[in-house]
Scaffold this motif. Structure first.
Motif, PDB file in Angstrom:
ATOM      1  N   GLU A 166       0.854  -1.195   0.000  1.00 35.95           N
ATOM      2  CA  GLU A 166       0.000   0.000   0.000  1.00 35.95           C
ATOM      3  C   GLU A 166       0.881   1.233   0.000  1.00 35.95           C
ATOM      4  O   GLU A 166       1.745   1.372   0.856  1.00 35.95           O
ATOM      5  CB  GLU A 166      -0.880  -0.047   1.267  1.00 35.95           C
ATOM      6  CG  GLU A 166      -1.652   1.212   1.574  1.00 35.95           C
ATOM      7  CD  GLU A 166      -2.688   1.528   0.512  1.00 35.95           C
ATOM      8  OE1 GLU A 166      -3.696   0.823   0.430  1.00 35.95           O
ATOM      9  OE2 GLU A 166      -2.453   2.483  -0.254  1.00 35.95           O
ATOM     10  N   ASP A 167       0.656   2.136  -0.959  1.00 37.75           N
ATOM     11  CA  ASP A 167       1.521   3.329  -1.018  1.00 37.75           C
ATOM     12  C   ASP A 167       1.006   4.473  -0.148  1.00 37.75           C
ATOM     13  O   ASP A 167       1.730   5.406   0.155  1.00 37.75           O
ATOM     14  CB  ASP A 167       1.689   3.793  -2.469  1.00 37.75           C
ATOM     15  CG  ASP A 167       0.368   4.165  -3.108  1.00 37.75           C
ATOM     16  OD1 ASP A 167       0.326   5.131  -3.864  1.00 37.75           O
ATOM     17  OD2 ASP A 167      -0.644   3.490  -2.833  1.00 37.75           O
ATOM     18  N   ASP A 211      -2.791  -3.311  -2.734  1.00 38.31           N
ATOM     19  CA  ASP A 211      -3.368  -2.100  -3.328  1.00 38.31           C
ATOM     20  C   ASP A 211      -3.203  -2.192  -4.844  1.00 38.31           C
ATOM     21  O   ASP A 211      -2.177  -2.646  -5.340  1.00 38.31           O
ATOM     22  CB  ASP A 211      -2.618  -0.874  -2.776  1.00 38.31           C
ATOM     23  CG  ASP A 211      -3.182   0.440  -3.294  1.00 38.31           C
ATOM     24  OD1 ASP A 211      -4.361   0.454  -3.698  1.00 38.31           O
ATOM     25  OD2 ASP A 211      -2.441   1.439  -3.278  1.00 38.31           O
ATOM     26  N   GLN A 213      -3.502   0.467  -6.989  1.00 38.82           N
ATOM     27  CA  GLN A 213      -2.781   1.625  -7.522  1.00 38.82           C
ATOM     28  C   GLN A 213      -1.593   1.983  -6.658  1.00 38.82           C
ATOM     29  O   GLN A 213      -1.739   2.514  -5.551  1.00 38.82           O
ATOM     30  CB  GLN A 213      -3.735   2.812  -7.633  1.00 38.82           C
ATOM     31  CG  GLN A 213      -4.803   2.508  -8.668  1.00 38.82           C
ATOM     32  CD  GLN A 213      -5.689   3.691  -8.954  1.00 38.82           C
ATOM     33  OE1 GLN A 213      -6.121   4.377  -8.048  1.00 38.82           O
ATOM     34  NE2 GLN A 213      -5.961   3.926 -10.234  1.00 38.82           N
ATOM     35  N   MET A 214      -0.427   1.622  -7.174  1.00 38.74           N
ATOM     36  CA  MET A 214       0.812   1.955  -6.477  1.00 38.74           C
ATOM     37  C   MET A 214       1.793   2.463  -7.519  1.00 38.74           C
ATOM     38  O   MET A 214       1.686   2.118  -8.695  1.00 38.74           O
ATOM     39  CB  MET A 214       1.395   0.701  -5.789  1.00 38.74           C
ATOM     40  CG  MET A 214       0.592   0.233  -4.588  1.00 38.74           C
ATOM     41  SD  MET A 214       1.352  -1.170  -3.759  1.00 38.74           S
ATOM     42  CE  MET A 214       0.997  -2.495  -4.889  1.00 38.74           C
ATOM     43  N   LYS A 261     -12.126   0.137  -1.339  1.00 40.53           N
ATOM     44  CA  LYS A 261     -11.745   1.170  -0.375  1.00 40.53           C
ATOM     45  C   LYS A 261     -12.856   2.205  -0.283  1.00 40.53           C
ATOM     46  O   LYS A 261     -13.518   2.453  -1.287  1.00 40.53           O
ATOM     47  CB  LYS A 261     -10.459   1.849  -0.845  1.00 40.53           C
ATOM     48  CG  LYS A 261      -9.246   0.981  -0.753  1.00 40.53           C
ATOM     49  CD  LYS A 261      -8.074   1.792  -1.277  1.00 40.53           C
ATOM     50  CE  LYS A 261      -6.759   1.125  -0.959  1.00 40.53           C
ATOM     51  NZ  LYS A 261      -5.629   1.953  -1.406  1.00 40.53           N
TER      52      LYS A 261
HETATM   53 MN    MN Z   1      -2.620   3.423  -3.769  1.00 41.75          MN
END
Ligand code: MN
Length: 278
Positions: A166-167, A211, A213-214, A261
């Motif tokens: 997770e970013d 996640d 989107q990283m 999320k």
């Molecule tokens: Mn993300």
């Protein structure tokens, strides 16, 4: 009352069956008058309890039968046996369910005459069935069956080695608090590339919360690459907005499940609870 306190955590099906059986029973025994049901929160002793009641104005149950009616296949000895057949089974099921949920069940009745006797004229009959349930408003810390109720074949509680990929730091911290109670170790990475690397050096990771989107590499691509050397690890994709098609994308990439999320603790624990870890 705050919403949190108006919601109890129990077995919905069992509670429904208990109430249904008791109401049916009351209907069966009450030719005229009323049936009333409700509950009270009992706070005189800890742990707190919810006490439910189902009150009827029916024929009543004589003292000597008030315990027996909860036993299987036994019914109150009452004048009209034909009309009141079969009540015993519903009550014994209710009793079994109440006890499974950690409560007690009993009956109080105004009928104090002979077994099978008619009530004296003008005297009110009626029975009130009571049962209690533990008042549990907070979600139990872990709703994963194997953690709380180890099955016969799995007596040892195995904690999980979890990777959070997770970013976003806030999301990462949130997930951390959700999974802490059943984690043996929590590893954290910020990119898809790091996720692949840490999986190569830690083949015993049980669960990845990935996640999508990283930076550098997203979760779908990372999952595909991890699947080339690790088919066992459970991967749950965290998708941004719960967009249509996310489920397919996650499953096609090799994820076991997905969660949208912002992640809700109960949803996450429910999903983890359904998965089979090796
Ligand atoms: Mn993300």
């Amino acid at each position: 009352m705050p919403a949190k306190k108006a919601i109890i955590k129990t077995d919905r099906e069992k509670l429904y069956a208990i109430l249904t059986n008791l109401v049916k029973n009351a209907l069966k025994y009450t030719e005229k008058g009323s049936i009333e049901l409700g509950y009270h929160l009992k706070t005189d002793n800890e742990p707190y309890k919810l006490e439910f009641y189902i009150k009827d104005t029916g024929i009543g149950i004589s003292k000597d039968r008030q315990e027996a009616i909860f036993e299987r296949f036994i019914q109150a000895d009452i004048a009209d046996k034909q009309a009141h057949q079969g009540a015993g089974l519903g009550l014994s099921i209710s009793k079994a369910y109440v006890e499974m949920l950690g409560g007690k069940i009993w009956v109080e009745s105004n009928h104090d005459g002979e077994s099978g006797g008619k009530l004296p004229a003008g005297k009110a009959g009626g029975s009130t069935f009571y049962f209690t349930l533990p008042y549990t408003t907070e979600p139990t810390e872990i709703s994963i069956d194997r953690q709380h109720k180890p099955s016969v074949e799995n007596k040892t509680i195995r904690k999980l080695r979890i990777l959070i990929a997770e970013d976003d730091e806030a999301s990462e911290m949130l997930i951390d608090t959700y999974v802490k109670s059943f984690a043996k170790e929590i590893l954290k990475v910020r990119t898809g590339i790091e996720a692949i690397k840490i999986c190569q050096t830690n083949p015993d990771i049980d669960l990845i919360l990935m996640d999508i989107q990283m930076p550098e590499m997203g979760g779908y691509e990372a999952t595909k690459q991890i699947r080339e050397f690790n088919k066992e690890v459970i991967i749950i994709a965290q998708t941004a907005y719960g967009l249509a098609g996310d489920r397919e994308k996650a499953l096609n990439a090799g994820c076991n499940d997905y969660i949208s999320k912002p992640i809700k603790k109960e949803v996450l624990l429910h999903k983890i609870g359904k998965l089979k870890f090796k």
